[in-house]
Every structure is written in C-alpha cells, then in structure tokens.
Design a protein around this motif. Structure first.
Motif, PDB file in Angstrom:
ATOM      1  N   LEU A 172       6.898  17.536   1.354  1.00  0.00           N
ATOM      2  CA  LEU A 172       8.285  17.184   1.632  1.00  0.00           C
ATOM      3  C   LEU A 172       9.035  17.488   0.345  1.00  0.00           C
ATOM      4  O   LEU A 172       8.735  16.920  -0.709  1.00  0.00           O
ATOM      5  CB  LEU A 172       8.408  15.703   1.991  1.00  0.00           C
ATOM      6  N   VAL A 173       9.986  18.408   0.407  1.00  0.00           N
ATOM      7  CA  VAL A 173      10.639  18.927  -0.796  1.00  0.00           C
ATOM      8  C   VAL A 173      12.075  18.428  -0.875  1.00  0.00           C
ATOM      9  O   VAL A 173      12.838  18.575   0.088  1.00  0.00           O
ATOM     10  CB  VAL A 173      10.637  20.471  -0.803  1.00  0.00           C
ATOM     11  N   THR A 174      12.454  17.860  -2.013  1.00  0.00           N
ATOM     12  CA  THR A 174      13.836  17.447  -2.240  1.00  0.00           C
ATOM     13  C   THR A 174      14.357  18.110  -3.503  1.00  0.00           C
ATOM     14  O   THR A 174      13.694  18.087  -4.545  1.00  0.00           O
ATOM     15  CB  THR A 174      13.960  15.919  -2.367  1.00  0.00           C
ATOM     16  N   ILE A 175      15.538  18.703  -3.411  1.00  0.00           N
ATOM     17  CA  ILE A 175      16.204  19.306  -4.558  1.00  0.00           C
ATOM     18  C   ILE A 175      17.519  18.573  -4.773  1.00  0.00           C
ATOM     19  O   ILE A 175      18.392  18.577  -3.902  1.00  0.00           O
ATOM     20  CB  ILE A 175      16.476  20.807  -4.328  1.00  0.00           C
ATOM     21  N   ASP A 176      17.641  17.928  -5.907  1.00  0.00           N
ATOM     22  CA  ASP A 176      18.869  17.210  -6.265  1.00  0.00           C
ATOM     23  C   ASP A 176      19.552  18.024  -7.362  1.00  0.00           C
ATOM     24  O   ASP A 176      19.176  17.966  -8.532  1.00  0.00           O
ATOM     25  CB  ASP A 176      18.525  15.805  -6.768  1.00  0.00           C
ATOM     26  N   TYR A 177      20.560  18.805  -6.967  1.00  0.00           N
ATOM     27  CA  TYR A 177      21.232  19.674  -7.926  1.00  0.00           C
ATOM     28  C   TYR A 177      22.080  18.885  -8.915  1.00  0.00           C
ATOM     29  O   TYR A 177      22.240  19.294 -10.065  1.00  0.00           O
ATOM     30  CB  TYR A 177      22.105  20.692  -7.186  1.00  0.00           C
ATOM     31  N   GLN A 178      22.630  17.765  -8.482  1.00  0.00           N
ATOM     32  CA  GLN A 178      23.476  16.972  -9.362  1.00  0.00           C
ATOM     33  C   GLN A 178      22.679  16.398 -10.532  1.00  0.00           C
ATOM     34  O   GLN A 178      23.136  16.400 -11.677  1.00  0.00           O
ATOM     35  CB  GLN A 178      24.139  15.845  -8.584  1.00  0.00           C
ATOM     36  N   GLN A 179      21.475  15.885 -10.256  1.00  0.00           N
ATOM     37  CA  GLN A 179      20.653  15.295 -11.310  1.00  0.00           C
ATOM     38  C   GLN A 179      19.572  16.238 -11.826  1.00  0.00           C
ATOM     39  O   GLN A 179      18.780  15.861 -12.682  1.00  0.00           O
ATOM     40  CB  GLN A 179      19.993  14.016 -10.786  1.00  0.00           C
ATOM     41  N   ARG A 180      19.542  17.453 -11.272  1.00  0.00           N
ATOM     42  CA  ARG A 180      18.548  18.460 -11.643  1.00  0.00           C
ATOM     43  C   ARG A 180      17.121  17.921 -11.484  1.00  0.00           C
ATOM     44  O   ARG A 180      16.302  17.954 -12.398  1.00  0.00           O
ATOM     45  CB  ARG A 180      18.783  18.966 -13.069  1.00  0.00           C
ATOM     46  N   PHE A 234      25.105  23.730  -1.655  1.00  0.00           N
ATOM     47  CA  PHE A 234      24.364  22.480  -1.834  1.00  0.00           C
ATOM     48  C   PHE A 234      24.462  21.912  -3.254  1.00  0.00           C
ATOM     49  O   PHE A 234      23.912  20.846  -3.523  1.00  0.00           O
ATOM     50  CB  PHE A 234      22.883  22.705  -1.493  1.00  0.00           C
ATOM     51  N   LYS A 235      25.144  22.611  -4.149  1.00  0.00           N
ATOM     52  CA  LYS A 235      25.116  22.224  -5.563  1.00  0.00           C
ATOM     53  C   LYS A 235      25.839  20.905  -5.842  1.00  0.00           C
ATOM     54  O   LYS A 235      25.633  20.301  -6.887  1.00  0.00           O
ATOM     55  CB  LYS A 235      25.704  23.332  -6.437  1.00  0.00           C
ATOM     56  N   ALA A 236      26.644  20.447  -4.892  1.00  0.00           N
ATOM     57  CA  ALA A 236      27.357  19.178  -5.090  1.00  0.00           C
ATOM     58  C   ALA A 236      26.538  17.979  -4.621  1.00  0.00           C
ATOM     59  O   ALA A 236      27.026  16.852  -4.634  1.00  0.00           O
ATOM     60  CB  ALA A 236      28.696  19.207  -4.356  1.00  0.00           C
ATOM     61  N   GLY A 237      25.284  18.209  -4.203  1.00  0.00           N
ATOM     62  CA  GLY A 237      24.499  17.093  -3.682  1.00  0.00           C
ATOM     63  C   GLY A 237      23.012  17.351  -3.756  1.00  0.00           C
ATOM     64  O   GLY A 237      22.510  17.965  -4.695  1.00  0.00           O
ATOM     65  N   ARG A 238      22.308  16.892  -2.730  1.00  0.00           N
ATOM     66  CA  ARG A 238      20.849  17.013  -2.677  1.00  0.00           C
ATOM     67  C   ARG A 238      20.437  17.430  -1.270  1.00  0.00           C
ATOM     68  O   ARG A 238      21.131  17.133  -0.290  1.00  0.00           O
ATOM     69  CB  ARG A 238      20.183  15.689  -3.055  1.00  0.00           C
ATOM     70  N   ILE A 239      19.287  18.078  -1.189  1.00  0.00           N
ATOM     71  CA  ILE A 239      18.799  18.580   0.089  1.00  0.00           C
ATOM     72  C   ILE A 239      17.300  18.323   0.180  1.00  0.00           C
ATOM     73  O   ILE A 239      16.570  18.488  -0.794  1.00  0.00           O
ATOM     74  CB  ILE A 239      19.115  20.091   0.248  1.00  0.00           C
ATOM     75  N   THR A 240      16.843  17.858   1.343  1.00  0.00           N
ATOM     76  CA  THR A 240      15.419  17.607   1.578  1.00  0.00           C
ATOM     77  C   THR A 240      14.923  18.536   2.681  1.00  0.00           C
ATOM     78  O   THR A 240      15.575  18.679   3.720  1.00  0.00           O
ATOM     79  CB  THR A 240      15.167  16.138   1.967  1.00  0.00           C
ATOM     80  N   ASN A 290      12.154  17.058 -13.701  1.00  0.00           N
ATOM     81  CA  ASN A 290      13.458  17.481 -14.213  1.00  0.00           C
ATOM     82  C   ASN A 290      13.407  18.996 -14.356  1.00  0.00           C
ATOM     83  O   ASN A 290      12.621  19.520 -15.148  1.00  0.00           O
ATOM     84  CB  ASN A 290      13.749  16.838 -15.571  1.00  0.00           C
ATOM     85  N   PHE A 291      14.201  19.691 -13.574  1.00  0.00           N
ATOM     86  CA  PHE A 291      14.107  21.146 -13.628  1.00  0.00           C
ATOM     87  C   PHE A 291      15.212  21.750 -14.482  1.00  0.00           C
ATOM     88  O   PHE A 291      16.231  21.132 -14.779  1.00  0.00           O
ATOM     89  CB  PHE A 291      14.086  21.759 -12.220  1.00  0.00           C
ATOM     90  N   PHE A 292      14.956  22.987 -14.886  1.00  0.00           N
ATOM     91  CA  PHE A 292      15.941  23.769 -15.617  1.00  0.00           C
ATOM     92  C   PHE A 292      16.723  24.593 -14.600  1.00  0.00           C
ATOM     93  O   PHE A 292      16.178  25.012 -13.576  1.00  0.00           O
ATOM     94  CB  PHE A 292      15.269  24.721 -16.611  1.00  0.00           C
ATOM     95  N   ILE A 293      17.975  24.881 -14.908  1.00  0.00           N
ATOM     96  CA  ILE A 293      18.767  25.813 -14.105  1.00  0.00           C
ATOM     97  C   ILE A 293      19.197  26.962 -15.000  1.00  0.00           C
ATOM     98  O   ILE A 293      19.778  26.743 -16.064  1.00  0.00           O
ATOM     99  CB  ILE A 293      20.005  25.148 -13.484  1.00  0.00           C
ATOM    100  N   MET A 294      18.881  28.161 -14.580  1.00  0.00           N
ATOM    101  CA  MET A 294      19.305  29.328 -15.340  1.00  0.00           C
ATOM    102  C   MET A 294      20.813  29.479 -15.278  1.00  0.00           C
ATOM    103  O   MET A 294      21.459  29.085 -14.309  1.00  0.00           O
ATOM    104  CB  MET A 294      18.626  30.593 -14.809  1.00  0.00           C
TER     105      MET A 294
END
Length: 303
Positions: A289-297, A154-160, A189-193
């Motif tokens: 409702l949870v959305t994770i956007d890996y591209q924009q963190r 999923f790191k190339a996009g976003r997931i809800t 804006n989240f951090f990624i380890m």
C-alpha cells in the motif's frame, strides 16, 4: 534427414518456450498486495469516502494504474507516472480532438538531463480524474498511444495507491500523526529533484548491503539498476539484458525480483548529493500500500 529436421525444430521450440517462460513472462507477472481493505485504510489514513477513486490495474497494462479522465472536454485514459515532471502528457491520438490549442513548445529531458524532444504545450481549461475536478494549468503532447499524469495535480496533497483493490485516494488534508514506521510500515523522507527532473521522488535503497539512490516511478513497468550496480553485485545478464535481483532492501523491507532491467540509469539532480542509480517500478510498488505525501515529502510503504 526429415526426422532430424523435425527434432531440431522441436528442440528449438522447446528452448524458445523455456526462455519465454523464464525471462519474459515474469516481467508481466505482478503480485499486487494490500494489508487492508479500502474501507479500513481510508479510515486509518483519514481520507473521506468521496476522495476514493477507481483505477484499472492488470498485467496487460504492464503494472500501471489507469484513470478515466476528462481533459478539455475530451474523454480518455491516463496512467499515473511519478517519473513524469509535467502535469499531463497527452498522446497524439487523444490530441487529435480540436480541444488542445498549442501555445508554446517545451524541452523534454530524460533522467540523465539529456534533451529528448521539443514537445507542443497546451493550456488546460478543465481537468477531471474519475469525475473529480483537479487543478492543472498546462500539459504537453507526446508520441505514442498512452497518456500519463505526473506529480503536478497531486503536489498540494497526498495520494495513496492500492494496487490489489484497484483504488486510489487523494486528499489535501494533513497525514495523521500516528502514521509512523513500524514492523509492517516504512516511512521515508524523500528527496525531490529540481530543475529538469522536478517532482521525481528519490529514496535510498540497499543492494548487497551497499546504499544507492533510486527514483520511485509508478510509470515504470519493471525496476531498473545501472550497469555499474550489476557489475558490482556480479549479476549475470540473460540474453534479454535482464538480471535476477534477490537482495533488494527498501528500509527494513527485503524483496527479490526475478527480472530487473539493466541499463545506464545515472542521473544527477540539484539538491541530491548522490547519483541516482536505480528505479523502483511497479513490480515492487504493487507489493505494498503506497502513500506519497508531497507536502511533507514522505513516501510510505505498508504491507
């Protein structure tokens, strides 16, 4: 004498029942919520209808979202685990099929950076989630009966994630610009380890008005706080080692949890200035409702 023994047995049974009701049952008591029906939120978040996937969610799978997957031609189930730094971890049971050729061994670490095991690594030739083809290069074989998917596909996009309606959507398209913080929606804006914990999502939270860093983990059934936090807020552990947390703040959202696990939770990741002292698990996440956007963190919680 016999009557006294019977009374004692009844008393012990009543105590055990009360303990089970008060402490164990709430651990499996999820209250999934969603502000919209899926047809509304896929429009708001600009997903196409063919990007919507079905998932399984109930209290018996301890708050986890399970997909039907097809991996190297083998049908199985796997749950979404944002606390997993690998592409996919396949159970030994599923790996018994002669479709997983081991080509290497890789070290597996916990969130504190301690080595857990050296696991067999295999090449992924084909991978489908609910019939949708996904890109993935490799996976590892782990002990236990469950398989789980990490952030890699999923790191190339976003997931809800919609826990209530048992739906998930994934897209490589950009998040609409009008998805911003409001009274009912928080955008972080989240951090990624990096390194051993690559892909872990880390956000600030507040407990008793004190800020801590927490990892967001869809694979964790119950939220966790470090024993240092429990001591600081004078939370009394029950006989099962759990505490009631009534003052958790995530952005402007406030919530309470009847049963939170307490154990050493500290982790240090490169690029993160503070220790990670807590885990936000499915007991909290299912309320949004949870959305994770890996591209924009970005982590987005809406209720």
């Amino acid at each position: 004498m016999r009557e006294n023994r019977l009374l004692l047995i009844l008393l012990l049974s009543a105590i055990i029942f009360c303990l089970l009701f008060a402490y164990i049952l709430p651990i499996n008591r999820y209250s999934p919520k969603s502000p919209y029906n899926p047809d509304i939120w896929i429009s708001k978040y600009s997903y196409n209808s063919n990007e919507l996937l079905d998932v399984k969610f109930n209290t018996h799978n301890r708050g986890r979202l399970y997909f039907d997957i097809l991996l190297n031609g083998v049908k199985t189930e796997a749950y979404l685990d944002t606390g997993n730094a690998f592409g996919i971890c396949v159970s030994e049971q599923a790996a018994k099929a002669d479709k997983f050729q081991i080509y290497n061994y890789t070290n597996v670490y916990n969130s504190e950076g301690a080595l857990i095991s050296e696991s067999p690594q295999f090449k992924v030739n084909s991978f489908y989630i609910e019939g949708k083809q996904m890109k993935l290069d490799s996976g590892i074989i782990v002990e236990g009966k469950d398989s789980y998917i990490g952030f890699e596909p999923f790191k190339a996009g976003r997931i809800t994630l919609d826990y209530k309606n048992k739906k998930v959507a994934f897209s490589k398209s950009r998040l609409p610009e009008n998805i911003t913080s409001s009274e009912s929606r928080q955008v972080f804006n989240f951090f990624i380890m990096e390194g051993n914990g690559e892909g872990y999502i880390v956000i600030p939270i507040r407990i008793d008005e004190e800020e801590y860093y927490a990892m967001v983990d869809t694979g964790a059934s119950v939220s966790v706080i470090d024993s240092k936090i429990a001591n600081q807020v004078n939370a009394k552990q029950n006989i099962f080692g759990r505490v009631k947390l009534s003052n958790l703040e995530i952005g402007s959202f406030k919530t309470s949890l009847p049963s939170v696990s307490v154990h050493s939770q500290r982790a240090v990741g490169r690029g993160i200035e503070k220790e990670i002292m807590a885990t936000i698990g499915a007991d909290v996440l299912c309320q949004f409702l949870v959305t994770i956007d890996y591209q924009q963190r970005l982590l987005i919680l809406e209720r």
